[in-house]
Design an enzyme around this catalytic site. Structure first.
Site, short mmCIF file in Angstrom:
data_model
loop_
_atom_site.label_atom_id
_atom_site.label_comp_id
_atom_site.label_asym_id
_atom_site.label_seq_id
_atom_site.Cartn_x
_atom_site.Cartn_y
_atom_site.Cartn_z
N ASP A 290 0.95 -1.20 0.07
CA ASP A 290 -0.07 0.20 0.04
C ASP A 290 0.79 1.28 -0.08
OD1 ASP A 290 0.45 1.13 3.00
OD2 ASP A 290 0.21 -1.25 2.97
N ASP B 295 0.44 3.63 2.08
CA ASP B 295 0.12 4.11 3.46
C ASP B 295 -1.03 5.30 3.56
OD1 ASP B 295 0.82 3.99 6.48
OD2 ASP B 295 1.61 5.95 6.24
N1 ADE Z 1 1.32 1.43 5.74
C1 ADE Z 1 1.73 0.55 6.56
N2 ADE Z 1 2.19 0.86 7.87
C2 ADE Z 1 2.76 -0.14 8.83
N3 ADE Z 1 2.53 -1.26 8.36
C3 ADE Z 1 2.25 -1.91 7.43
N4 ADE Z 1 2.36 -2.98 7.13
C4 ADE Z 1 1.80 -3.01 5.79
N5 ADE Z 1 1.41 -1.79 5.35
C5 ADE Z 1 1.83 -1.12 6.43
#
Ligand code: ADE
Ligand SMILES: CSC[C@H]1O[C@H](OP(=O)(O)O)[C@H](O)[C@@H]1O
Length: 291
Positions: free
Chosen positions: A209, A211
């Site tokens: 992703d 974030d």
């Molecule tokens: N955006 C994110 N922040 C922290 N841990 C994660 N694991 C997967 N995506 C994450």
């Protein structure tokens, strides 16, 4: 020279490693408590493998509740010399897109409620974390990914947050402006403890992703991570299988010094060492403490 044993720690979405020959499970106890699950021992080709799902099967443990010391101590007791950590992560770079694998080479530790050392009162030690991953192990992982045609970027900084909540928009932008590449919740203190245990360590960070900083993407949620990890898991297993198939029989010296991290690390005079702590260090520091 010692026999190489490859440890694999599975992260979110990776709770087993199908295809291990001579599979057996063993509950390995440690002086630091119980690891996240039983260890699974097996073999790929001639390479001995030890697998542990860091959140436990069924994803029972939150990143803050994982007993990282028990996990690493158990790996050490199992003879693991080289450890590959599989981790889902968020990305701070437009070109590090979901689905891409990143072989990170630096970590920033922003955790604050985890036991992060085997050492302490009665036996103080300071290992180097300047180069936290093993360059040889990373090179082997990169070669395995290439052979399996799995897109993989080499190099990058992983910032480890405490969690379990994802970052705020302000935090996400701060990390992005600081130049970090990816974010997760588990590589620390895992990497520090592996170094203290003289285990060569590398993280295969799998981007799931953006974030919450990216103007064209919604803020991350668990559904996003799971969706991408469903696609990533099979690729990760192929990379691990190829890595194992091509792994050397004997442990290789680590250019970052993982195999001898404790040679000059212990500060406490022999006469001032606490016998109770020394007993707990039997696996982790047995090589230098003469257990
Ligand atoms: N955006 C994110 N922040 C922290 N841990 C994660 N694991 C997967 N995506 C994450
Ligand atoms: C399920 S999203 C957050 C969760 O995923 C990552 O876990 P792991 O590193 O074990 O793959 C991240 O660090 C969080 O623990």
């Amino acid at each position: 020279m010692s026999r190489a044993v490859l440890g694999i720690i599975g992260g979110s979405g990776v709770y087993d490693l199908p295809g291990l020959a001579d599979l057996r499970e063993e509950a390995v106890g440690t002086p630091w408590g119980d690891p996240s699950d039983v260890l699974r021992f097996g073999r790929i080709g001639e390479t001995s493998i030890v697998f542990l799902p860091r959140h436990g099967r069924g994803h029972r443990l939150s990143p803050s509740d994982i007993n990282y010391r028990a996990n690493i101590d158990a790996m050490k007791r199992a003879g693991v010399t080289d450890l590959v950590s599989l981790s889902a992560c968020g990305s701070f770079k437009p070109d590090l897109q979901p689905g891409l694998f990143v072989l990170v080479d630096q970590f920033v530790d922003r955790t604050h409620r985890r036991e992060s050392s085997f050492f302490g009162a009665g036996c103080v030690a300071h290992v180097s974390m300047a180069h936290p991953v093993g360059p040889g192990l990373v090179a082997r992982l990169a070669a395995a990914a290439e052979k399996e045609s799995v897109a993989c970027r080499r190099g990058g900084t992983y910032v480890c947050m405490e969690g379990p909540q994802f970052s705020s928009y302000a935090e996400s932008n701060t990390y992005r402006h600081l130049g970090y590449d990816v974010i997760g919740m588990t590589a620390m203190p895992e990497a520090k403890l592996a170094r203290e245990a003289e285990i060569t360590y590398a993280t295969l960070a799998m981007v799931t992703d953006f974030d919450c900083w990216h103007p064209e993407h919604d803020a991350v949620d668990v559904a996003d991570v799971i969706k991408v990890m469903h696609r990533n898991t099979e690729k990760a297993r192929r990379v691990v299988a190829r890595l194992a198939a091509d792994f050397p029989r004997e442990r290789e010296d680590c250019p970052a010094g993982s195999h001898k991290a404790l040679d000059t690390a212990i500060m406490t005079a022999p006469s001032a060492r606490d016998p109770a702590l020394l007993a707990k260090l039997d696996a982790v520091a047995g090589r230098v403490l003469g257990h």
